[in-house]
Motif scaffolding. Sequence first.
Motif, PDB file in Angstrom:
ATOM      1  N   THR A   8       0.734  -1.208   0.071  1.00  0.00           N
ATOM      2  CA  THR A   8       0.022  -0.002  -0.009  1.00  0.00           C
ATOM      3  C   THR A   8       1.047   1.351  -0.092  1.00  0.00           C
ATOM      4  O   THR A   8       0.613   2.319  -0.860  1.00  0.00           O
ATOM      5  CB  THR A   8      -0.882   0.160   1.280  1.00  0.00           C
ATOM      6  OG1 THR A   8      -1.839  -1.120   1.271  1.00  0.00           O
ATOM      7  CG2 THR A   8      -1.951   1.403   1.280  1.00  0.00           C
ATOM      8  N   GLN A   9       2.036   1.228   0.842  1.00  0.00           N
ATOM      9  CA  GLN A   9       2.658   2.414   0.946  1.00  0.00           C
ATOM     10  C   GLN A   9       3.725   2.629  -0.585  1.00  0.00           C
ATOM     11  O   GLN A   9       3.482   3.833  -0.886  1.00  0.00           O
ATOM     12  CB  GLN A   9       3.748   2.256   1.965  1.00  0.00           C
ATOM     13  CG  GLN A   9       3.185   2.521   3.698  1.00  0.00           C
ATOM     14  CD  GLN A   9       2.220   3.680   3.457  1.00  0.00           C
ATOM     15  OE1 GLN A   9       2.632   4.701   3.266  1.00  0.00           O
ATOM     16  NE2 GLN A   9       0.829   3.451   4.071  1.00  0.00           N
ATOM     17  N   MET A  10       3.934   1.429  -0.989  1.00  0.00           N
ATOM     18  CA  MET A  10       4.435   1.450  -2.351  1.00  0.00           C
ATOM     19  C   MET A  10       3.705   2.238  -3.600  1.00  0.00           C
ATOM     20  O   MET A  10       4.004   3.010  -4.189  1.00  0.00           O
ATOM     21  CB  MET A  10       5.122   0.427  -2.804  1.00  0.00           C
ATOM     22  CG  MET A  10       6.362  -0.025  -1.847  1.00  0.00           C
ATOM     23  SD  MET A  10       6.916  -1.822  -2.356  1.00  0.00           S
ATOM     24  CE  MET A  10       7.722  -1.688  -3.853  1.00  0.00           C
ATOM     25  N   ARG A  11       2.507   1.904  -3.392  1.00  0.00           N
ATOM     26  CA  ARG A  11       1.465   2.106  -4.282  1.00  0.00           C
ATOM     27  C   ARG A  11       0.941   3.849  -4.164  1.00  0.00           C
ATOM     28  O   ARG A  11       1.258   4.505  -5.118  1.00  0.00           O
ATOM     29  CB  ARG A  11       0.231   1.411  -4.241  1.00  0.00           C
ATOM     30  CG  ARG A  11       0.422   0.489  -5.028  1.00  0.00           C
ATOM     31  CD  ARG A  11      -1.140  -0.343  -5.146  1.00  0.00           C
ATOM     32  NE  ARG A  11      -1.081  -1.705  -6.085  1.00  0.00           N
ATOM     33  CZ  ARG A  11      -0.567  -2.913  -5.913  1.00  0.00           C
ATOM     34  NH1 ARG A  11      -0.359  -3.005  -4.533  1.00  0.00           N
ATOM     35  NH2 ARG A  11      -0.526  -3.965  -6.686  1.00  0.00           N
ATOM     36  N   LYS A  12       0.738   3.985  -2.831  1.00  0.00           N
ATOM     37  CA  LYS A  12       0.708   5.459  -2.597  1.00  0.00           C
ATOM     38  C   LYS A  12       1.879   6.537  -3.185  1.00  0.00           C
ATOM     39  O   LYS A  12       1.705   7.601  -3.466  1.00  0.00           O
ATOM     40  CB  LYS A  12       0.473   5.579  -0.992  1.00  0.00           C
ATOM     41  CG  LYS A  12      -0.895   5.176  -0.621  1.00  0.00           C
ATOM     42  CD  LYS A  12      -0.973   5.509   0.908  1.00  0.00           C
ATOM     43  CE  LYS A  12      -2.415   5.103   1.250  1.00  0.00           C
ATOM     44  NZ  LYS A  12      -2.399   5.403   2.611  1.00  0.00           N
ATOM     45  N   GLY A  13       2.951   5.886  -2.743  1.00  0.00           N
ATOM     46  CA  GLY A  13       4.101   6.471  -3.046  1.00  0.00           C
ATOM     47  C   GLY A  13       4.559   7.074  -4.569  1.00  0.00           C
ATOM     48  O   GLY A  13       5.049   8.097  -5.067  1.00  0.00           O
ATOM     49  N   ILE A  14       3.723   6.192  -5.639  1.00  0.00           N
ATOM     50  CA  ILE A  14       4.018   6.469  -6.943  1.00  0.00           C
ATOM     51  C   ILE A  14       2.826   6.801  -7.636  1.00  0.00           C
ATOM     52  O   ILE A  14       2.557   7.231  -8.881  1.00  0.00           O
ATOM     53  CB  ILE A  14       4.518   5.258  -7.663  1.00  0.00           C
ATOM     54  CG1 ILE A  14       3.788   4.115  -7.520  1.00  0.00           C
ATOM     55  CG2 ILE A  14       5.940   4.896  -7.260  1.00  0.00           C
ATOM     56  CD1 ILE A  14       4.069   2.910  -8.304  1.00  0.00           C
ATOM     57  N   LEU A  15       1.586   6.975  -6.503  1.00  0.00           N
ATOM     58  CA  LEU A  15       0.427   7.376  -7.466  1.00  0.00           C
ATOM     59  C   LEU A  15       0.347   8.708  -7.909  1.00  0.00           C
ATOM     60  O   LEU A  15      -0.115   8.970  -9.203  1.00  0.00           O
ATOM     61  CB  LEU A  15      -0.587   7.255  -6.447  1.00  0.00           C
ATOM     62  CG  LEU A  15      -1.960   7.597  -6.824  1.00  0.00           C
ATOM     63  CD1 LEU A  15      -2.475   6.490  -7.879  1.00  0.00           C
ATOM     64  CD2 LEU A  15      -3.189   7.285  -5.552  1.00  0.00           C
ATOM     65  N   GLU A  16       1.027   9.799  -7.196  1.00  0.00           N
ATOM     66  CA  GLU A  16       0.969  11.023  -7.927  1.00  0.00           C
ATOM     67  C   GLU A  16       1.755  11.187  -9.179  1.00  0.00           C
ATOM     68  O   GLU A  16       1.491  11.729  -9.953  1.00  0.00           O
ATOM     69  CB  GLU A  16       1.528  11.898  -6.804  1.00  0.00           C
ATOM     70  CG  GLU A  16       1.600  13.366  -7.048  1.00  0.00           C
ATOM     71  CD  GLU A  16       1.934  14.264  -5.797  1.00  0.00           C
ATOM     72  OE1 GLU A  16       2.634  15.123  -6.117  1.00  0.00           O
ATOM     73  OE2 GLU A  16       1.555  14.115  -4.796  1.00  0.00           O
ATOM     74  N   TYR A  17       2.989  10.450  -9.322  1.00  0.00           N
ATOM     75  CA  TYR A  17       3.496  10.493 -10.329  1.00  0.00           C
ATOM     76  C   TYR A  17       2.893   9.862 -11.604  1.00  0.00           C
ATOM     77  O   TYR A  17       2.988  10.520 -12.447  1.00  0.00           O
ATOM     78  CB  TYR A  17       4.944   9.724 -10.058  1.00  0.00           C
ATOM     79  CG  TYR A  17       5.857   9.498 -11.390  1.00  0.00           C
ATOM     80  CD1 TYR A  17       6.297  10.355 -11.859  1.00  0.00           C
ATOM     81  CD2 TYR A  17       6.462   8.120 -11.422  1.00  0.00           C
ATOM     82  CE1 TYR A  17       7.286  10.260 -12.972  1.00  0.00           C
ATOM     83  CE2 TYR A  17       7.314   8.018 -12.716  1.00  0.00           C
ATOM     84  CZ  TYR A  17       7.770   9.109 -13.246  1.00  0.00           C
ATOM     85  OH  TYR A  17       8.679   9.023 -14.369  1.00  0.00           O
ATOM     86  N   CYS A  18       2.452   8.785 -11.113  1.00  0.00           N
ATOM     87  CA  CYS A  18       1.509   8.077 -12.256  1.00  0.00           C
ATOM     88  C   CYS A  18       0.319   9.228 -12.884  1.00  0.00           C
ATOM     89  O   CYS A  18       0.199   9.041 -14.122  1.00  0.00           O
ATOM     90  CB  CYS A  18       0.850   6.743 -11.848  1.00  0.00           C
ATOM     91  SG  CYS A  18       1.947   5.493 -11.525  1.00  0.00           S
ATOM     92  N   ILE A  19      -0.313   9.556 -11.995  1.00  0.00           N
ATOM     93  CA  ILE A  19      -1.410  10.601 -12.250  1.00  0.00           C
ATOM     94  C   ILE A  19      -0.849  11.846 -13.120  1.00  0.00           C
ATOM     95  O   ILE A  19      -1.427  12.392 -14.008  1.00  0.00           O
ATOM     96  CB  ILE A  19      -2.101  11.166 -10.985  1.00  0.00           C
ATOM     97  CG1 ILE A  19      -2.829  10.104 -10.468  1.00  0.00           C
ATOM     98  CG2 ILE A  19      -2.895  12.368 -11.291  1.00  0.00           C
ATOM     99  CD1 ILE A  19      -3.426  10.259  -9.074  1.00  0.00           C
ATOM    100  N   LEU A  20       0.297  12.294 -12.671  1.00  0.00           N
ATOM    101  CA  LEU A  20       0.975  13.635 -13.423  1.00  0.00           C
ATOM    102  C   LEU A  20       1.218  12.913 -14.833  1.00  0.00           C
ATOM    103  O   LEU A  20       1.190  13.661 -15.954  1.00  0.00           O
ATOM    104  CB  LEU A  20       1.894  14.148 -12.607  1.00  0.00           C
ATOM    105  CG  LEU A  20       1.856  14.959 -11.362  1.00  0.00           C
ATOM    106  CD1 LEU A  20       2.975  15.013 -10.743  1.00  0.00           C
ATOM    107  CD2 LEU A  20       0.955  16.197 -11.800  1.00  0.00           C
TER     108      LEU A  20
END
Length: 119
Positions: A8-20
């Motif tokens: 979960t923490q790994m996904r949260k960490g890259i979510l913003e990057y993926c969205i941008l």
Amino acid sequence: MIVENTQTQMRKGILEYCILSIISRGEIYASDIINELKQAKMLVVEGTLYPLLTRLKNNGLLSYNWIESTSGPPRKYYQLTAAGRDVLSKLDITWEELRYAVNVSMQGRPNQNNETSNA
């Protein structure tokens, strides 16, 4: 469990990057962002996405336009601002550094399939 928390923490960490990254391709509607993230196996719900989009907008990384829809009310389409493109460019560099670090740290790691078959 520890694995699920780390995932979960790994996904949260890259979510913003993926969205941008998704928005960098051009104007996009929020539900289309969700669909792309789901196709990429990044499970996201509206309750997660909309606050993040609002935060990115408030930080000057995104802007939006209201566009009339033939199937209902106007829709909000997001795009990156110049500041958003700059941040994404810096995150691209960080991603490459992290990817390199993970790949290097995994070198020489025993293959779990081989360990089981040798046991």
